[in-house]
Design a protein around this motif. Structure first.
Motif, PDB file in Angstrom:
ATOM      1  N   LEU A   1       0.823  -1.199   0.000  1.00  0.00           N
ATOM      2  CA  LEU A   1       0.000   0.000   0.000  1.00  0.00           C
ATOM      3  C   LEU A   1       0.865   1.259   0.000  1.00  0.00           C
ATOM      4  N   TYR A   2       1.831   1.306   0.913  1.00  0.00           N
ATOM      5  CA  TYR A   2       2.671   2.493   1.011  1.00  0.00           C
ATOM      6  C   TYR A   2       3.741   2.524  -0.085  1.00  0.00           C
ATOM      7  N   SER A   3       4.154   1.364  -0.540  1.00  0.00           N
ATOM      8  CA  SER A   3       5.132   1.314  -1.615  1.00  0.00           C
ATOM      9  C   SER A   3       4.542   1.869  -2.915  1.00  0.00           C
ATOM     10  N   LEU A   4       3.281   1.561  -3.197  1.00  0.00           N
ATOM     11  CA  LEU A   4       2.629   2.102  -4.389  1.00  0.00           C
ATOM     12  C   LEU A   4       2.574   3.631  -4.344  1.00  0.00           C
ATOM     13  N   ALA A   5       2.168   4.173  -3.194  1.00  0.00           N
ATOM     14  CA  ALA A   5       2.121   5.630  -3.062  1.00  0.00           C
ATOM     15  C   ALA A   5       3.520   6.228  -3.197  1.00  0.00           C
ATOM     16  N   ASP A   6       4.489   5.570  -2.586  1.00  0.00           N
ATOM     17  CA  ASP A   6       5.867   6.059  -2.613  1.00  0.00           C
ATOM     18  C   ASP A   6       6.437   6.040  -4.028  1.00  0.00           C
ATOM     19  N   LYS A   7       6.226   4.950  -4.755  1.00  0.00           N
ATOM     20  CA  LYS A   7       6.819   4.825  -6.097  1.00  0.00           C
ATOM     21  C   LYS A   7       6.107   5.711  -7.115  1.00  0.00           C
ATOM     22  N   MET A   8       4.796   5.909  -6.959  1.00  0.00           N
ATOM     23  CA  MET A   8       4.095   6.830  -7.857  1.00  0.00           C
ATOM     24  C   MET A   8       4.618   8.251  -7.674  1.00  0.00           C
ATOM     25  N   LEU A   9       4.827   8.642  -6.424  1.00  0.00           N
ATOM     26  CA  LEU A   9       5.397   9.957  -6.149  1.00  0.00           C
ATOM     27  C   LEU A   9       6.809  10.052  -6.714  1.00  0.00           C
ATOM     28  N   THR A  10       7.586   8.994  -6.524  1.00  0.00           N
ATOM     29  CA  THR A  10       8.951   8.950  -7.051  1.00  0.00           C
ATOM     30  C   THR A  10       8.963   9.082  -8.561  1.00  0.00           C
ATOM     31  N   ALA A  11       8.077   8.343  -9.237  1.00  0.00           N
ATOM     32  CA  ALA A  11       8.026   8.375 -10.701  1.00  0.00           C
ATOM     33  C   ALA A  11       7.705   9.770 -11.217  1.00  0.00           C
ATOM     34  N   PHE A  12       6.748  10.430 -10.576  1.00  0.00           N
ATOM     35  CA  PHE A  12       6.367  11.770 -11.000  1.00  0.00           C
ATOM     36  C   PHE A  12       7.514  12.756 -10.782  1.00  0.00           C
ATOM     37  N   LEU A  13       8.114  12.718  -9.593  1.00  0.00           N
ATOM     38  CA  LEU A  13       9.203  13.648  -9.286  1.00  0.00           C
ATOM     39  C   LEU A  13      10.413  13.408 -10.173  1.00  0.00           C
ATOM     40  N   ALA A  14      10.680  12.140 -10.487  1.00  0.00           N
ATOM     41  CA  ALA A  14      11.833  11.819 -11.333  1.00  0.00           C
ATOM     42  C   ALA A  14      11.710  12.473 -12.698  1.00  0.00           C
ATOM     43  N   VAL A  15      10.531  12.391 -13.289  1.00  0.00           N
ATOM     44  CA  VAL A  15      10.336  12.993 -14.606  1.00  0.00           C
ATOM     45  C   VAL A  15      10.409  14.513 -14.518  1.00  0.00           C
ATOM     46  N   MET A  16       9.869  15.092 -13.454  1.00  0.00           N
ATOM     47  CA  MET A  16       9.949  16.537 -13.304  1.00  0.00           C
ATOM     48  C   MET A  16      11.402  17.004 -13.181  1.00  0.00           C
ATOM     49  N   VAL A  17      12.212  16.234 -12.469  1.00  0.00           N
ATOM     50  CA  VAL A  17      13.638  16.574 -12.363  1.00  0.00           C
ATOM     51  C   VAL A  17      14.304  16.473 -13.725  1.00  0.00           C
ATOM     52  N   LEU A  18      13.990  15.421 -14.463  1.00  0.00           N
ATOM     53  CA  LEU A  18      14.610  15.220 -15.771  1.00  0.00           C
ATOM     54  C   LEU A  18      14.199  16.293 -16.769  1.00  0.00           C
ATOM     55  N   VAL A  19      12.973  16.801 -16.638  1.00  0.00           N
ATOM     56  CA  VAL A  19      12.548  17.908 -17.495  1.00  0.00           C
ATOM     57  C   VAL A  19      13.437  19.124 -17.244  1.00  0.00           C
ATOM     58  N   ARG A  20      13.728  19.382 -15.968  1.00  0.00           N
ATOM     59  CA  ARG A  20      14.580  20.522 -15.623  1.00  0.00           C
ATOM     60  C   ARG A  20      16.009  20.324 -16.107  1.00  0.00           C
ATOM     61  N   LEU A  21      16.448  19.079 -16.177  1.00  0.00           N
ATOM     62  CA  LEU A  21      17.837  18.785 -16.552  1.00  0.00           C
ATOM     63  C   LEU A  21      17.983  18.403 -18.017  1.00  0.00           C
TER      64      LEU A  21
END
Length: 346
Positions: free
Chosen positions: A299-319
């Protein structure tokens, strides 16, 4: 089109407007993956008598046609892309004329800029939120010389991001994990084994922030690194946000399976993490311990990884202009486009 969109488009060069409209055409045609566009172009060329061995354009070349900030425009390739996206002969001719006009206008603009040096360069047209920096005279050799240092800086920064997540969870008692954002970023840009190095370093150093129990979970972070790294290649081939969602789910599921084995056999069900309150509630229903451990962790891993996936792409957009890795350019373009259009469903 809203006033804000009209203002944004008014700041784009003719080449950028063509790239933006071409991207919209791709999405309207059913979010056609770039690899599929390449296949369709090759098929059309073969039908026109081209050599099958030389008919397939590079996927990076096709992707570049959709990218803003270009200083050159391949009119023939644009025409082939429009045809591959379902355009009629009339549509293809309209796009061809538009590209030729844009290219002619740019030649005129550059000639005028040479006559009037104080005029603004076409290659530095302001775009909202993005600073375009493109120096076509820069040699490839210095670029190659800087890449290793950039990779090392990216790896070091990613480890620091993971450790920051460790510290936030330990300090604030957040019922997430937040220890894989840097791992995901490196996996997408540099590949799975560089991400494994980040994962191992994170847990080794992280043991000084929490306690020695984090050492036992190195395998969880390594599992995530490998799946992010190899799975992102699958995402890139399909060019689909749906694939990215599926990859994220699979990372969460796999990490939870590994974590459950460690928690059950090594720590008898828990290490004191905030998410274990949910496990305690499930225990009250009389379910087996291994089931409650897995259910609460997932349950918490799904929430954690979805947040991670979104933030990762946002970081990559900036870079994107700094570490433009081949495994990231297509997805970040899709997600950036959909975020702007408010469509994250496909």
């Amino acid at each position: 089109m809203s006033n804000s969109e009209e203002q944004s488009r008014s700041k784009l060069s003719a080449f950028d407007l063509i790239a933006e409209d071409l991207q919209r055409l791709r999405l309207d045609a059913g979010d056609v993956p770039y690899a599929e566009i390449v296949r369709r172009i090759a098929s059309h060329r073969i039908s026109q008598g081209a050599d099958p061995g030389a008919s397939r354009p590079a996927r990076s070349t096709v992707y570049d046609a959709f990218r803003a900030g270009r200083t050159r425009l391949n009119v023939e390739l644009i025409s082939e892309i429009v045809r591959a996206l379902g355009g009629t002969d009339e549509d293809v001719e309209k796009w061809r004329d538009r590209c030729l006009r844009a290219r002619a206008d740019r030649v005129t603009y550059v000639a005028e800029s040479a006559t009037h040096p104080n005029s603004q360069s076409l290659d530095t047209v302001e775009r909202p939120g993005i600073t375009q920096v493109e120096d076509s005279t820069q040699s490839e050799e210095p670029r190659r010389g800087r890449r290793p240092s950039r990779r090392m800086l990216l790896i070091a920064s990613s480890i620091a991001i993971n450790l920051l997540g460790f510290w936030l969870v330990a300090t604030l008692g957040i019922p997430l994990y937040l220890d894989m954002l840097g791992t995901a970023i490196v996996a997408m840009v540099l590949g799975p084994w560089a991400a494994v190095a980040v994962a191992i370093a994170t847990n080794l150093v992280g043991s000084s922030i929490t306690d020695s129990s984090s050492l036992a979970f190195i395998l969880v972070n390594v599992t995530g690194a490998l799946i992010w790294g190899y799975g992102f290649r699958w995402v890139r081939r399909g060019g689909s946000l749906k694939r990215y969602y599926l990859l994220t789910f699979f990372v969460a599921l796999s990490c939870s399976m590994v974590a459950t084995i460690i928690l059950f056999f090594v720590f008898h069900g828990g290490t004191g993490h905030a998410s274990e309150l949910t496990r305690a509630n499930l225990d009250s229903y009389g379910m087996p311990l291994i089931v409650t451990v897995f259910a609460s962790n997932l349950l918490y891993s799904l929430a954690d990884k979805m947040l991670t996936a979104f933030l990762a792409v946002m970081v990559l957009v900036r870079l994107r202009h700094w570490v433009n890795g081949p495994d990231t350019v297509e997805l970040e373009a899709d997600i950036s486009r959909r975020l702007r259009d408010g469509d994250l469903s496909r």
